[in-house]
Scaffold this active site. Structure first.
Site, PDB file in Angstrom:
ATOM      1  N   ARG A 180      -8.422  14.652   2.417  1.00 49.49           N
ATOM      2  CA  ARG A 180      -8.155  15.299   3.709  1.00 49.49           C
ATOM      3  C   ARG A 180      -6.664  15.183   4.011  1.00 49.49           C
ATOM      4  O   ARG A 180      -5.937  14.484   3.309  1.00 49.49           O
ATOM      5  CB  ARG A 180      -8.928  14.564   4.812  1.00 49.49           C
ATOM      6  CG  ARG A 180      -8.507  13.098   4.910  1.00 49.49           C
ATOM      7  CD  ARG A 180      -9.015  12.398   6.156  1.00 49.49           C
ATOM      8  NE  ARG A 180      -8.291  11.150   6.373  1.00 49.49           N
ATOM      9  CZ  ARG A 180      -8.538  10.005   5.766  1.00 49.49           C
ATOM     10  NH1 ARG A 180      -9.530   9.908   4.894  1.00 49.49           N
ATOM     11  NH2 ARG A 180      -7.806   8.926   6.011  1.00 49.49           N
ATOM     12  N   HIS A 186       0.873  -1.171   0.000  1.00 56.06           N
ATOM     13  CA  HIS A 186       0.000   0.000   0.000  1.00 56.06           C
ATOM     14  C   HIS A 186       0.913   1.225   0.000  1.00 56.06           C
ATOM     15  O   HIS A 186       1.568   1.505   1.004  1.00 56.06           O
ATOM     16  CB  HIS A 186      -0.898  -0.013   1.242  1.00 56.06           C
ATOM     17  CG  HIS A 186      -1.676   1.256   1.458  1.00 56.06           C
ATOM     18  ND1 HIS A 186      -3.025   1.279   1.667  1.00 56.06           N
ATOM     19  CD2 HIS A 186      -1.285   2.544   1.507  1.00 56.06           C
ATOM     20  CE1 HIS A 186      -3.418   2.537   1.831  1.00 56.06           C
ATOM     21  NE2 HIS A 186      -2.370   3.315   1.739  1.00 56.06           N
TER      22      HIS A 186
HETATM   23  C1  MV4 Z   1      -7.661  -4.396  -2.619  1.00 59.29           C
HETATM   24  C2  MV4 Z   1      -6.760  -5.401  -2.221  1.00 59.29           C
HETATM   25  C3  MV4 Z   1      -6.384  -6.338  -3.155  1.00 59.29           C
HETATM   26  N1  MV4 Z   1      -6.893  -6.289  -4.403  1.00 59.29           N
HETATM   27  N2  MV4 Z   1      -8.136  -4.391  -3.864  1.00 59.29           N
HETATM   28  C4  MV4 Z   1      -8.152  -2.379   1.697  1.00 59.29           C
HETATM   29  C5  MV4 Z   1      -8.671  -1.040   2.044  1.00 59.29           C
HETATM   30  C6  MV4 Z   1      -9.238  -0.451   0.824  1.00 59.29           C
HETATM   31  N3  MV4 Z   1      -8.689   0.857   0.630  1.00 59.29           N
HETATM   32  C7  MV4 Z   1      -8.875  -1.378  -0.283  1.00 59.29           C
HETATM   33  N4  MV4 Z   1      -8.158  -2.461   0.293  1.00 59.29           N
HETATM   34  C8  MV4 Z   1      -7.657  -3.451  -0.498  1.00 59.29           C
HETATM   35  N5  MV4 Z   1      -8.076  -3.455  -1.787  1.00 59.29           N
HETATM   36  C9  MV4 Z   1      -7.752  -5.330  -4.723  1.00 59.29           C
HETATM   37  N6  MV4 Z   1      -8.264  -5.318  -5.964  1.00 59.29           N
HETATM   38  C10 MV4 Z   1      -6.297  -5.407  -0.916  1.00 59.29           C
HETATM   39  C11 MV4 Z   1      -6.772  -4.445  -0.038  1.00 59.29           C
HETATM   40  C12 MV4 Z   1      -6.283  -4.579   1.298  1.00 59.29           C
HETATM   41  C13 MV4 Z   1      -5.383  -3.697   1.851  1.00 59.29           C
HETATM   42  C14 MV4 Z   1      -4.937  -2.588   1.152  1.00 59.29           C
HETATM   43  C15 MV4 Z   1      -4.037  -1.720   1.715  1.00 59.29           C
HETATM   44  C16 MV4 Z   1      -3.556  -1.968   2.993  1.00 59.29           C
HETATM   45  C17 MV4 Z   1      -3.973  -3.058   3.703  1.00 59.29           C
HETATM   46  C18 MV4 Z   1      -4.893  -3.930   3.148  1.00 59.29           C
HETATM   47  C19 MV4 Z   1      -5.312  -5.020   3.884  1.00 59.29           C
HETATM   48  C20 MV4 Z   1      -6.210  -5.871   3.332  1.00 59.29           C
HETATM   49  C21 MV4 Z   1      -6.699  -5.659   2.051  1.00 59.29           C
END
Ligand code: MV4
Length: 413
Positions: free
Chosen positions: A252, A168
Site C-alpha cells: 500500500r 528499520h
Molecule cells: C525483528 C527484529 C529483530 N530481529 N526481527 C517489528 C515489526 C515487525 N515488522 C518486525 N519487527 C522486528 N523484527 C528480527 N529477526 C526487531 C523488530 C522490531 C522492530 C523493527 C522495526 C522497527 C521497530 C522495531 C521495534 C521492535 C522490534
C-alpha cells in the site's frame, strides 16, 4: 475536512470502523450507486485486503493498488520471506512455519538464541515474541500462537534469529502493469515507540554506507520484479552494520510517503492513480534523482500524561506552521472534533532542506510554531527526539525510545 472538501460525500455507515470503512458491502454498494470507477483504499482499513481488491474488480471497479494475488502473497509473512529467498534477497536466518514447539526448539537451536517468534499473518509487530533462551521458548511459543489465533484467526508462527538494535530502513517502489519497476530511495523509520508506532521518518537514511544503500535498492527491485509487483509498495529491511535483511513488504502507500515525494519531487498518489488506470510509468531508474533531505513528524492526538493513550475531543485553537520547506498534511481544522473511532494521527509535519541539518532546523522551528489547543499531541515527543544527540548525529536505531523513554510532560501553552 475530507467531507467538507469533497465534491460529493456519501455516508458509508456509523462511526465504528467495522460498520463503515471496514464494511465491504457498504463501500462497494456506495461506489456502485454513485457510479464511481475506482477506489483508492488509503493506508489503513481495506488497503491490504486481497479479498476487497478482488471484490472491487468483480464489480467493475478499479482497485488503486497491486493485484489481489500479490497482496495475498505478501500478506503472508512466511510466504513473503520464501519469495525473497527465491529471488536472491537476504532474509533473517530462521525457520518456515512451525508445526510444533519441538520444531521450534530445533529451529532455535540451529540459528542460536536469542530468537524472535513472529505470526505469519502478522506484521507491524503484532503477534511477536522475543525469546532470550530455551527456558522461555515453550511459553513464548504458546503465547505467540494464541495471540496470532486471536488477532488473525491464523495461529501459524515462524522463528528468526533476533537482530539486536538494528535500524528499520524501507525502500519505496513503483511498478506499472507492464513490468517496468523503479525504486524511489529509502526511508529510515527507526524512531518508533515501544508499541511499534513510528514517530519520525526521514530520507535519505543518514550515515548509510554507499554499498549498503545500493544493496537495499537492488534487493527491493529484485523482489518486486520477482512477484511482478505493480503500483506503489514498500519493502521493509532490518539493517545491522553492513548486513541487510528483508522483513516484509507493505502493499500500500504508507503514512510516511511524503518524505519520498519531497526529495523526488513526485506525487506518489498521482502515480498510483496513473498506474491503476493502465498508463505506463514513462520514466526509467536513470531519470529519477533525489535532491536534499526530508523529515516527517507524526502528530497524534495522544496524552503524554497517560502513556500516550489516544485522546478524543474538540480542537479549540489551531495554528499550523508554514514557510520555506514546510509541508503539513492534515485533516484538522479549528473547531474540529476528533472522534474516538479512528487512528490518533491528526497531522504530518514534513520539513525539507538541501541538507539534513537544514531539514532538522526547519522541523524544530515548525514544531514550535504549531499551536493546538483542546487536545494533547505528540509535538513535545517529537521535539524531545529532535533534541537528542543520537538523532542529531544521525546515529540511532530502533531502540532509541526503548533505551531512553520520553518523559511525560505538561502540554505546552
Ligand atoms: C525483528 C527484529 C529483530 N530481529 N526481527 C517489528 C515489526 C515487525 N515488522 C518486525 N519487527 C522486528 N523484527 C528480527 N529477526 C526487531 C523488530 C522490531 C522492530 C523493527 C522495526 C522497527 C521497530 C522495531 C521495534 C521492535 C522490534
Amino acid at each position: 475536512m475530507h467531507v467538507r472538501q469533497a465534491d460529493e460525500a456519501f455516508c458509508v455507515g456509523p462511526g465504528a470502523a467495522t460498520r463503515s470503512y471496514l464494511n465491504i458491502p457498504n463501500i462497494i454498494s456506495t461506489a456502485l450507486v454513485t457510479r464511481c470507477d475506482a477506489i483508492h483504499p488509503g493506508y489503513g482499513f481495506l488497503a491490504e485486503n486481497a479479498r476487497f481488491a478482488e471484490i472491487c474488480t468483480d464489480h467493475g471497479l478499479t482497485f488503486i493498488g497491486p493485484k489481489p494475488a500479490v497482496i495475498a502473497l505478501m500478506g503472508d509473512k512466511a510466504t513473503a520471506k520464501r519469495l525473497a529467498r527465491d529471488a536472491g534477497v537476504a532474509t533473517t536466518p530462521g525457520s518456515d512455519v512451525l508445526a510444533s514447539v519441538e520444531e521450534a526448539e530445533i529451529a532455535a537451536a540451529t540459528v542460536g538464541y536469542p530468537v524472535m517468534l513472529k505470526a505469519t499473518a502478522g506484521g507491524g509487530g503484532r503477534g511477536m515474541r522475543v525469546v532470550p533462551d530455551d527456558s522461555h521458548l515453550a511459553r513464548a511459543y504458546a503465547g505467540a500462537t494464541a495471540e496470532a489465533e486471536a488477532s488473525f484467526k491464523d495461529g501459524r508462527v515462524y522463528l528468526e534469529k533476533l537482530i539486536v538494535a538494528p535500524r528499520h530502513v524501507e525502500v519505496q517502489v513503483l511498478g506499472d502493469e507492464y513490468g517496468a519497476i523503479v525504486h524511489l530511495g529509502e526511508r529510515d523509520c527507526s524512531v518508533q515507540k515501544p508499541s511499534h508506532q513510528k514517530v519520525i521518518e526521514e530520507t535519505p537514511a543518514p550515515n548509510l554506507a554507499a554499498g549498503v544503500r545500493a544493496k537495499l535498492h537492488e534487493m527491493a527491485l529484485r523482489l518486486s520484479r520477482h512477484v511482478r509487483y505493480s503500483n506503489a509498495g514498500t519493502l521493509e529491511f532490518l539493517v545491522a552494520g553492513d548486513d541487510v535483511y528483508f522483513m516484509e513488504m507493505n502493499t500500500r502507500i504508507q503514512v510516511e510517503h511524503p518524505v519520498t515525494e519531497m526529495v523526488y519531487n513526485i506525487d506518489l498518489v498521482k502515480e498510483q492513480i496513473r498506474i491503476a488506470s493502465g498508463e505506463s510509468l514513462g520514466y526509467a531508474q536513470s531519470d529519477l534523482h533525489a535532491r536534499g533531505h526530508a523529515i516527517e513528524c507524526r502528530i497524534n492526538a495522544e496524552d503524554p500524561q497517560n502513556n500516550f493513550a489516544p485522546a478524543a475531543g474538540a480542537v479549540t485553537k489551531l495554528v499550523f506552521p508554514g514557510g520555506p520547506g514546510i509541508r503539513v498534511d492534515t485533516h484538522l481544522y479549528a473547531g474540529a472534533t476528533i472522534p474516538p473511532y479512528y487512528d490518533s494521527m491528526v497531522a504530518k509535519i514534513v520539513a525539507f532542506g538541501d541538507t539534513r541539518d537544514i531539514a532538522m532546523a526547519r522541523m524544530e522551528r515548525a514544531l514550535r510554531e504549531t499551536q493546538v489547543e483542546g487536545i494533547p499531541t505528540t509535538i513535545e515527543l517529537c521535539l524531545d527526539v529532535l533534541a537528542r544527540p543520537e538523532f542529531q548525529r544521525g546515529r540511532y536505531d530502533i531502540e532509541l525510545l526503548v533505551r531512553e523513554p520520553v518523559p511525560a510532560r505538561q502540554a505546552r501553552q
